[in-house]
Design a protein around this motif. Structure first.
Motif, PDB file in Angstrom:
ATOM      1  N   LEU A 140       0.847  -1.189   0.000  1.00 14.81           N
ATOM      2  CA  LEU A 140       0.000   0.000   0.000  1.00 14.81           C
ATOM      3  C   LEU A 140       0.886   1.245   0.000  1.00 14.81           C
ATOM      4  CD1 LEU A 140      -2.898   1.138   0.152  1.00 14.81           C
ATOM      5  CD2 LEU A 140      -2.619   1.203   2.637  1.00 14.81           C
ATOM      6  N   ILE A 141       0.657   2.131  -0.980  1.00 17.17           N
ATOM      7  CA  ILE A 141       1.406   3.380  -1.108  1.00 17.17           C
ATOM      8  C   ILE A 141       0.416   4.538  -1.043  1.00 17.17           C
ATOM      9  CG2 ILE A 141       3.048   4.680  -2.510  1.00 17.17           C
ATOM     10  CD1 ILE A 141       4.170   2.005  -1.789  1.00 17.17           C
ATOM     11  N   THR A 142       0.824   5.641  -0.449  1.00 15.93           N
ATOM     12  CA  THR A 142      -0.029   6.826  -0.404  1.00 15.93           C
ATOM     13  C   THR A 142       0.770   8.057  -0.822  1.00 15.93           C
ATOM     14  OG1 THR A 142       0.470   7.263   1.927  1.00 15.93           O
ATOM     15  CG2 THR A 142      -1.433   5.864   1.462  1.00 15.93           C
ATOM     16  N   ARG A 143       0.057   9.018  -1.381  1.00 13.47           N
ATOM     17  CA  ARG A 143       0.631  10.335  -1.690  1.00 13.47           C
ATOM     18  C   ARG A 143      -0.493  11.347  -1.617  1.00 13.47           C
ATOM     19  NH1 ARG A 143       0.899  13.847  -5.732  1.00 13.47           N
ATOM     20  NH2 ARG A 143       0.083  12.487  -7.368  1.00 13.47           N
ATOM     21  N   ASP A 144      -0.386  12.294  -0.719  1.00 15.66           N
ATOM     22  CA  ASP A 144      -1.452  13.289  -0.512  1.00 15.66           C
ATOM     23  C   ASP A 144      -2.763  12.553  -0.252  1.00 15.66           C
ATOM     24  OD1 ASP A 144       0.480  15.273  -0.980  1.00 15.66           O
ATOM     25  OD2 ASP A 144       0.131  15.189  -3.133  1.00 15.66           O
ATOM     26  N   ASN A 145      -3.795  12.774  -1.097  1.00 15.79           N
ATOM     27  CA  ASN A 145      -5.087  12.120  -0.878  1.00 15.79           C
ATOM     28  C   ASN A 145      -5.272  10.863  -1.733  1.00 15.79           C
ATOM     29  OD1 ASN A 145      -5.206  13.457  -3.308  1.00 15.79           O
ATOM     30  ND2 ASN A 145      -7.365  14.072  -3.085  1.00 15.79           N
ATOM     31  N   LEU A 146      -4.184  10.395  -2.345  1.00 13.48           N
ATOM     32  CA  LEU A 146      -4.252   9.201  -3.178  1.00 13.48           C
ATOM     33  C   LEU A 146      -3.705   7.991  -2.428  1.00 13.48           C
ATOM     34  CD1 LEU A 146      -2.944  10.482  -6.642  1.00 13.48           C
ATOM     35  CD2 LEU A 146      -5.297   9.834  -6.078  1.00 13.48           C
ATOM     36  N   SER A 147      -4.258   6.818  -2.736  1.00 15.85           N
ATOM     37  CA  SER A 147      -3.700   5.574  -2.226  1.00 15.85           C
ATOM     38  C   SER A 147      -3.834   4.508  -3.302  1.00 15.85           C
ATOM     39  CB  SER A 147      -4.405   5.129  -0.941  1.00 15.85           C
ATOM     40  OG  SER A 147      -5.746   4.784  -1.189  1.00 15.85           O
ATOM     41  N   TRP A 148      -2.860   3.612  -3.327  1.00 18.29           N
ATOM     42  CA  TRP A 148      -2.886   2.553  -4.325  1.00 18.29           C
ATOM     43  C   TRP A 148      -2.070   1.362  -3.835  1.00 18.29           C
ATOM     44  CZ3 TRP A 148      -0.288   7.173  -4.784  1.00 18.29           C
ATOM     45  CH2 TRP A 148       1.098   7.131  -4.939  1.00 18.29           C
ATOM     46  N   SER A 149      -2.368   0.198  -4.390  1.00 17.14           N
ATOM     47  CA  SER A 149      -1.579  -1.006  -4.126  1.00 17.14           C
ATOM     48  C   SER A 149      -0.650  -1.223  -5.306  1.00 17.14           C
ATOM     49  CB  SER A 149      -2.489  -2.219  -3.933  1.00 17.14           C
ATOM     50  OG  SER A 149      -3.288  -2.067  -2.776  1.00 17.14           O
ATOM     51  N   PHE A 150       0.602  -1.565  -5.002  1.00 15.77           N
ATOM     52  CA  PHE A 150       1.634  -1.639  -6.033  1.00 15.77           C
ATOM     53  C   PHE A 150       2.456  -2.901  -5.831  1.00 15.77           C
ATOM     54  CE2 PHE A 150       5.485  -0.421  -8.303  1.00 15.77           C
ATOM     55  CZ  PHE A 150       4.996   0.330  -9.368  1.00 15.77           C
ATOM     56  N   GLY A 151       2.713  -3.628  -6.920  1.00 21.80           N
ATOM     57  CA  GLY A 151       3.554  -4.809  -6.848  1.00 21.80           C
ATOM     58  C   GLY A 151       5.016  -4.419  -6.739  1.00 21.80           C
ATOM     59  N   LEU A 152       5.633  -4.724  -5.604  1.00 22.58           N
ATOM     60  CA  LEU A 152       7.012  -4.301  -5.357  1.00 22.58           C
ATOM     61  C   LEU A 152       7.915  -5.513  -5.141  1.00 22.58           C
ATOM     62  CD1 LEU A 152       6.719  -1.264  -2.922  1.00 22.58           C
ATOM     63  CD2 LEU A 152       7.701  -1.244  -5.211  1.00 22.58           C
ATOM     64  N   PRO A 153       8.900  -5.710  -6.014  1.00 28.91           N
ATOM     65  CA  PRO A 153       9.907  -6.734  -5.743  1.00 28.91           C
ATOM     66  C   PRO A 153      10.676  -6.375  -4.470  1.00 28.91           C
ATOM     67  CG  PRO A 153      10.005  -6.005  -8.037  1.00 28.91           C
ATOM     68  CD  PRO A 153       9.113  -5.049  -7.312  1.00 28.91           C
ATOM     69  N   GLU A 154      11.029  -7.370  -3.692  1.00 25.89           N
ATOM     70  CA  GLU A 154      11.694  -7.122  -2.418  1.00 25.89           C
ATOM     71  C   GLU A 154      13.014  -6.392  -2.594  1.00 25.89           C
ATOM     72  OE1 GLU A 154      13.013  -9.645   1.599  1.00 25.89           O
ATOM     73  OE2 GLU A 154      12.211 -10.664  -0.171  1.00 25.89           O
ATOM     74  N   ASP A 155      13.704  -6.662  -3.716  1.00 29.27           N
ATOM     75  CA  ASP A 155      15.001  -6.021  -3.938  1.00 29.27           C
ATOM     76  C   ASP A 155      14.897  -4.749  -4.775  1.00 29.27           C
ATOM     77  OD1 ASP A 155      14.377  -7.112  -6.369  1.00 29.27           O
ATOM     78  OD2 ASP A 155      16.175  -8.359  -6.534  1.00 29.27           O
ATOM     79  N   GLY A 156      13.664  -4.333  -5.113  1.00 27.46           N
ATOM     80  CA  GLY A 156      13.463  -3.091  -5.847  1.00 27.46           C
ATOM     81  C   GLY A 156      13.865  -3.133  -7.303  1.00 27.46           C
ATOM     82  N   ARG A 157      14.151  -4.312  -7.837  1.00 29.03           N
ATOM     83  CA  ARG A 157      14.702  -4.429  -9.191  1.00 29.03           C
ATOM     84  C   ARG A 157      13.700  -4.034 -10.271  1.00 29.03           C
ATOM     85  NH1 ARG A 157      12.696  -9.236  -7.794  1.00 29.03           N
ATOM     86  NH2 ARG A 157      11.593 -10.477  -9.344  1.00 29.03           N
ATOM     87  N   LEU A 158      14.255  -3.641 -11.419  1.00 25.15           N
ATOM     88  CA  LEU A 158      13.442  -3.522 -12.632  1.00 25.15           C
ATOM     89  C   LEU A 158      13.018  -4.908 -13.068  1.00 25.15           C
ATOM     90  CD1 LEU A 158      15.244  -0.936 -14.949  1.00 25.15           C
ATOM     91  CD2 LEU A 158      13.021  -0.686 -13.866  1.00 25.15           C
ATOM     92  N   LEU A 159      11.802  -5.022 -13.604  1.00 23.89           N
ATOM     93  CA  LEU A 159      11.308  -6.304 -14.085  1.00 23.89           C
ATOM     94  C   LEU A 159      11.764  -6.500 -15.524  1.00 23.89           C
ATOM     95  CD1 LEU A 159       7.700  -6.066 -12.611  1.00 23.89           C
ATOM     96  CD2 LEU A 159       9.710  -7.188 -11.618  1.00 23.89           C
ATOM     97  N   ALA A 160      12.600  -7.538 -15.728  1.00 21.30           N
ATOM     98  CA  ALA A 160      13.189  -7.802 -17.054  1.00 21.30           C
ATOM     99  C   ALA A 160      13.864  -6.551 -17.602  1.00 21.30           C
ATOM    100  CB  ALA A 160      12.135  -8.323 -18.020  1.00 21.30           C
ATOM    101  N   GLY A 161      14.601  -5.885 -16.748  1.00 26.41           N
ATOM    102  CA  GLY A 161      15.313  -4.692 -17.182  1.00 26.41           C
ATOM    103  C   GLY A 161      14.419  -3.554 -17.622  1.00 26.41           C
ATOM    104  N   GLY A 162      13.155  -3.537 -17.133  1.00 19.82           N
ATOM    105  CA  GLY A 162      12.207  -2.484 -17.485  1.00 19.82           C
ATOM    106  C   GLY A 162      11.247  -2.861 -18.588  1.00 19.82           C
TER     107      GLY A 162
END
Length: 223
Positions: free
Chosen positions: A115-137
């Motif tokens: 779950l991520i928030t910014r100001d009045n927005l909230s969203w669920s985001f798929g986050l790799p544990e190591d923060g990597r790009l998926l297939a190099g972006g």
């Protein structure tokens, strides 16, 4: 469960550099968006038509570094080095009405739903544990907005729209299979490259001055 292109991600060494890049490339002045406290990043945002938007993102050096790696590989030394001279198209994001269902169906790991928030927005985001790009972006991240209307409707409309997103890869069938598993194959055009060529993205964007091809720098990563 339909997936849609949500936004394109432009990585910059800092926001001023990113804004200048968009000004020179697309001929528009992309306005400030906000800060992601959880990720220690901030961005500028604008519409790209049809509930799609463009994000220029950079590490926010005025905040404390997060406990976990930042998204989009922004802590990767090779990515940081690549954007020192010039920002570039880094990756893309799809949206889904049920991110948990999509993560289970995927033939590759998109990470865990956060779950991520910014100001009045909230969203669920798929986050790799190591923060990597998926297939190099080349493979997209996944997002589920917790809003009644797509957030892009409240972003600046500067007369730009995404016309097509191309992916060039030497293992096109492999890539197509993974995209199919998350309902994203029909969203892009996958093109076959010679075996030793470096994969890359090209976003074709209509601007007030005509269509511009925005190309990623490419990545040798395939997983």
């Amino acid at each position: 469960m339909a997936s849609k292109i949500d936004h394109l991600v432009i990585a910059a060494s800092d926001l001023a550099q990113g804004v200048s890049y968009i000004r020179e490339l697309l001929g528009v002045e992309i306005p400030f968006g906000g800060e992601h406290i959880k990720m220690s990043t901030h961005n500028h945002l604008m519409q790209l038509g049809n509930n799609v938007f463009l994000e220029v993102i950079a590490v926010n050096r005025d905040t404390r570094a997060p406990k976990n790696p930042r998204w989009y590989g922004l802590d990767d030394p090779s990515i940081r080095q690549s954007i020192q001279t010039q920002p570039h198209l880094l990756t893309w994001v799809i949206n889904t009405p049920d991110i948990n269902k999509l993560l289970k169906k995927a033939k590759f790991s998109l990470g865990q739903s956060e779950l991520i928030t910014r100001d009045n927005l909230s969203w669920s985001f798929g986050l790799p544990e190591d923060g990597r790009l998926l297939a190099g972006g080349l493979l997209p991240y996944a997002i589920q907005w917790h809003t009644n209307t797509h957030p892009s409707t409240h972003m600046a409309d500067l007369g730009c729209s995404l016309k097509r997103l191309d992916i060039f890869h030497p293992f096109s069938q492999w890539l197509e299979s993974l995209l199919q598993s998350i309902g994203a194959l029909e969203l892009v055009q996958v093109n076959l490259l010679p075996a030793n060529d470096t994969p890359y993205l090209v976003a074709h964007i209509e601007t007030p001055n005509g269509i511009v091809a925005m190309k990623s720098i490419g990545s040798g990563l395939v997983f």
